[in-house]
Design a protein around this motif. Structure first.
Motif, PDB file in Angstrom:
ATOM      1  N   ASP A  68       2.853 -19.785   2.248  1.00  0.00           N
ATOM      2  CA  ASP A  68       2.961 -18.311   1.972  1.00  0.00           C
ATOM      3  C   ASP A  68       2.864 -17.900   0.456  1.00  0.00           C
ATOM      4  O   ASP A  68       3.107 -16.807  -0.098  1.00  0.00           O
ATOM      5  CB  ASP A  68       4.514 -17.965   2.407  1.00  0.00           C
ATOM      6  N   ALA A 122      -2.362 -14.906  -1.570  1.00  0.00           N
ATOM      7  CA  ALA A 122      -2.760 -13.620  -1.105  1.00  0.00           C
ATOM      8  C   ALA A 122      -3.022 -13.619   0.370  1.00  0.00           C
ATOM      9  O   ALA A 122      -3.548 -14.515   1.016  1.00  0.00           O
ATOM     10  CB  ALA A 122      -4.175 -13.050  -1.771  1.00  0.00           C
ATOM     11  N   PRO A 123      -2.434 -12.351   0.973  1.00  0.00           N
ATOM     12  CA  PRO A 123      -2.580 -12.438   2.501  1.00  0.00           C
ATOM     13  C   PRO A 123      -3.919 -12.612   3.205  1.00  0.00           C
ATOM     14  O   PRO A 123      -5.236 -12.257   2.566  1.00  0.00           O
ATOM     15  CB  PRO A 123      -2.131 -11.022   2.718  1.00  0.00           C
ATOM     16  N   GLY A 124      -4.073 -13.346   4.306  1.00  0.00           N
ATOM     17  CA  GLY A 124      -5.370 -13.645   4.555  1.00  0.00           C
ATOM     18  C   GLY A 124      -6.344 -15.024   4.293  1.00  0.00           C
ATOM     19  O   GLY A 124      -6.892 -15.587   5.109  1.00  0.00           O
ATOM     20  N   TRP A 167      -4.586 -18.137   3.918  1.00  0.00           N
ATOM     21  CA  TRP A 167      -3.887 -19.466   4.540  1.00  0.00           C
ATOM     22  C   TRP A 167      -4.735 -19.534   5.828  1.00  0.00           C
ATOM     23  O   TRP A 167      -5.127 -20.667   5.977  1.00  0.00           O
ATOM     24  CB  TRP A 167      -2.593 -19.463   4.744  1.00  0.00           C
ATOM     25  N   GLN A 168      -5.003 -18.410   6.593  1.00  0.00           N
ATOM     26  CA  GLN A 168      -5.738 -18.806   7.750  1.00  0.00           C
ATOM     27  C   GLN A 168      -7.202 -19.044   7.516  1.00  0.00           C
ATOM     28  O   GLN A 168      -7.947 -19.643   8.303  1.00  0.00           O
ATOM     29  CB  GLN A 168      -5.890 -17.475   8.591  1.00  0.00           C
ATOM     30  N   LYS A 220      -2.233  -7.792  -2.572  1.00  0.00           N
ATOM     31  CA  LYS A 220      -0.771  -7.533  -1.773  1.00  0.00           C
ATOM     32  C   LYS A 220      -0.965  -6.923  -0.541  1.00  0.00           C
ATOM     33  O   LYS A 220       0.034  -7.126   0.555  1.00  0.00           O
ATOM     34  CB  LYS A 220       0.269  -6.724  -2.760  1.00  0.00           C
ATOM     35  N   PRO A 267      -1.795  -5.935   3.368  1.00  0.00           N
ATOM     36  CA  PRO A 267      -2.128  -6.649   4.473  1.00  0.00           C
ATOM     37  C   PRO A 267      -3.938  -6.588   4.555  1.00  0.00           C
ATOM     38  O   PRO A 267      -4.477  -5.867   4.742  1.00  0.00           O
ATOM     39  CB  PRO A 267      -1.613  -5.846   5.585  1.00  0.00           C
ATOM     40  N   GLN A 268      -4.236  -8.043   4.719  1.00  0.00           N
ATOM     41  CA  GLN A 268      -5.556  -8.087   5.053  1.00  0.00           C
ATOM     42  C   GLN A 268      -5.723  -9.362   6.194  1.00  0.00           C
ATOM     43  O   GLN A 268      -5.215 -10.244   6.101  1.00  0.00           O
ATOM     44  CB  GLN A 268      -6.393  -8.305   3.709  1.00  0.00           C
TER      45      GLN A 268
END
Length: 449
Positions: free
Chosen positions: A136, A139-141, A143-144, A395, A397-398
């Motif tokens: 976590d 930045a969003p997206g 890690w996937q 920050k 959501p992406q």
């Protein structure tokens, strides 16, 4: 598409002298040890080699003395392999079962999936080494992107570049236009017409004949602002999705209105337009602001930056358009020590802040943004706090984007389709449908329709 920054950082970066890497103590051996579950070595002892390219390599070298204060038992050699030479060199090493590869590999987001798909086990799984603890932190997206299945971790994110809208504030002011008020790209088309009529400047530039591989950067940015990409997360082709057609149609509209200058020749043409002031907007990522300051220091105070307008009213203005990562070669006999170095560089805010201060490389590590350097006003950009502008995008959501092993093929077909539209007036929907079908024939992938 990630290529612009890599080409930039590769300029002047020569292939280093240490090409005979297979026999050196700091390099990986064959892939047999890793494949057989061999020992990863000690986490605080060993000799490792790191491959990167010009700017990032210099920053990694600069961090070694500080790293060795904490881990004196790990010897680190950082090599500037050059760019794009590094991609062929990594590919050759992976194809040879890991023979001759460095322990730590700097990899662009557009190459990572291909290496993982084509060379299973070629990159070490970082999960057993403790990577999951940082799930976590980024930045969003992202890690996937490095852990598509949520279990295996192929790399750790380093930089994350958000889409930007760098513009000549003086030209907009002269035209009586407020660039900050532009909510959509349709609004921007109308403003561009007035800008061109009143100042003579083009709105933006595109390499129309696709003389360079990154000619479709703007197209891809428009795609990602809509949460779309060349492939879906299942690897199906989406080159002719409604979002892709919308993006290319918008580009055609801009071109038909005479608002697009031709940057044939790539980087040199781009720099020429910057210095000559013939273009008002540069929809390039975070890092491009540093290039503007470096190339046209006499234009201080004439520039501003914002996030790009949304493609559809009420849509997103945030998109992480490219990123780079550090991975460990699966064949490394010092995987634990290599991971220790990666963790020190990428999960420690002080390391990322130092790199940003020196080279402007925007970190994927969100905790780094607590430092004051990201909140300082920029005299060059009219007192704006650039770091805060791009932090807002990170920050947001992406979605994650799946580049697949066939991204290079998709890139070529997309740029060809764009050139047909820009130079021959082709219909965007038809050009993209043909590109999608051709990619399906080349790869055996299904088209998502």
């Amino acid at each position: 598409m990630g290529l612009g920054r890599r080409r930039l950082l590769g300029m002047g970066g020569a292939l280093t002298a240490g090409l005979g890497l297979a026999g050196t103590a700091g390099c990986s051996g064959s892939g047999a040890d890793a494949a057989a579950g061999g020992a990863a070595g000690e986490k605080d002892r060993g000799r490792i080699t790191v491959w990167s390219w010009q700017g990032p390599a210099a920053e990694l070298k600069a961090l070694v003395p500080e790293f060795n204060k904490v881990y004196p038992g790990i010897g680190v050699t950082v090599e500037d392999i050059g760019n794009p030479a590094i991609w062929d060199k990594i590919t050759t090493g992976l194809a040879a079962g890991g023979q001759g590869l460095a322990d730590v590999l700097h990899i662009g987001v557009d190459y990572l999936p291909g290496y993982v798909e084509k060379f299973p086990g070629g990159l070490a799984d970082l999960a057993p080494l403790g990577a999951g603890a940082h799930r976590d932190a980024f930045a969003p997206g992202l890690w996937q992107t490095v852990s598509p299945d949520g279990k295996r971790v192929n790399a750790l994110p380093w930089e994350a570049n958000s889409a930007g809208f760098h513009y000549r504030a003086d030209l907009f002011e002269r035209a009586g236009l407020d660039a900050e008020a532009l909510q959509t790209w349709d609004d921007t088309v109308e403003a561009g017409k007035q800008l061109k009529a009143r100042t003579g400047a083009f709105l933006l530039g595109i390499d129309k004949p696709a003389s360079q591989a990154d000619a479709a950067n703007f197209f891809q940015m428009l795609l990602q602002l809509q949460g779309a990409f060349c492939f879906d997360l299942d690897g199906r082709i989406t080159l002719d999705s409604p979002e892709a057609v919308k993006a290319l149609t918008l580009i055609k509209t801009l071109n038909d209105a005479g608002l697009v200058s031709d940057l044939a020749g790539g980087w040199n043409a781009l720099m020429g337009s910057l210095k000559q002031g013939t273009t008002a907007v540069y929809p390039w990522p975070t890092w491009f602001g540093g290039i503007i300051e470096e190339q046209v220091p006499d234009q201080a105070g004439k520039w501003k930056v914002r996030l790009p307008p949304a493609v559809r009213r009420g849509g997103s203005s945030a998109a992480t358009v490219n990123s780079t990562h550090l991975a460990v070669a699966g064949s490394s006999r010092h995987r634990a020590a290599a991971w220790t170095f990666i963790e020190f560089v990428l999960t420690r805010p002080a390391s990322q802040v130092r790199i940003y201060r020196s080279k402007g490389i925007a970190p994927a590590l969100m905790a780094a943004y607590e430092d004051t350097v990201f909140h300082e006003p920029s005299a060059f950009f009219g007192g704006q706090r650039k770091g805060e502008i791009f932090l807002a995008a990170l920050k947001a959501p992406q979605p994650a984007f799946h580049y697949t092993a066939d991204y290079a093929r998709a890139l070529k077909l997309v740029t060809d389709a764009q050139s047909k539209v820009l130079l021959k007036g082709a219909d965007p929907a038809r050009a993209l449908r043909e590109a999608a079908d051709q990619l399906a024939r080349q790869t055996g992938r299904k088209v998502a329709r």
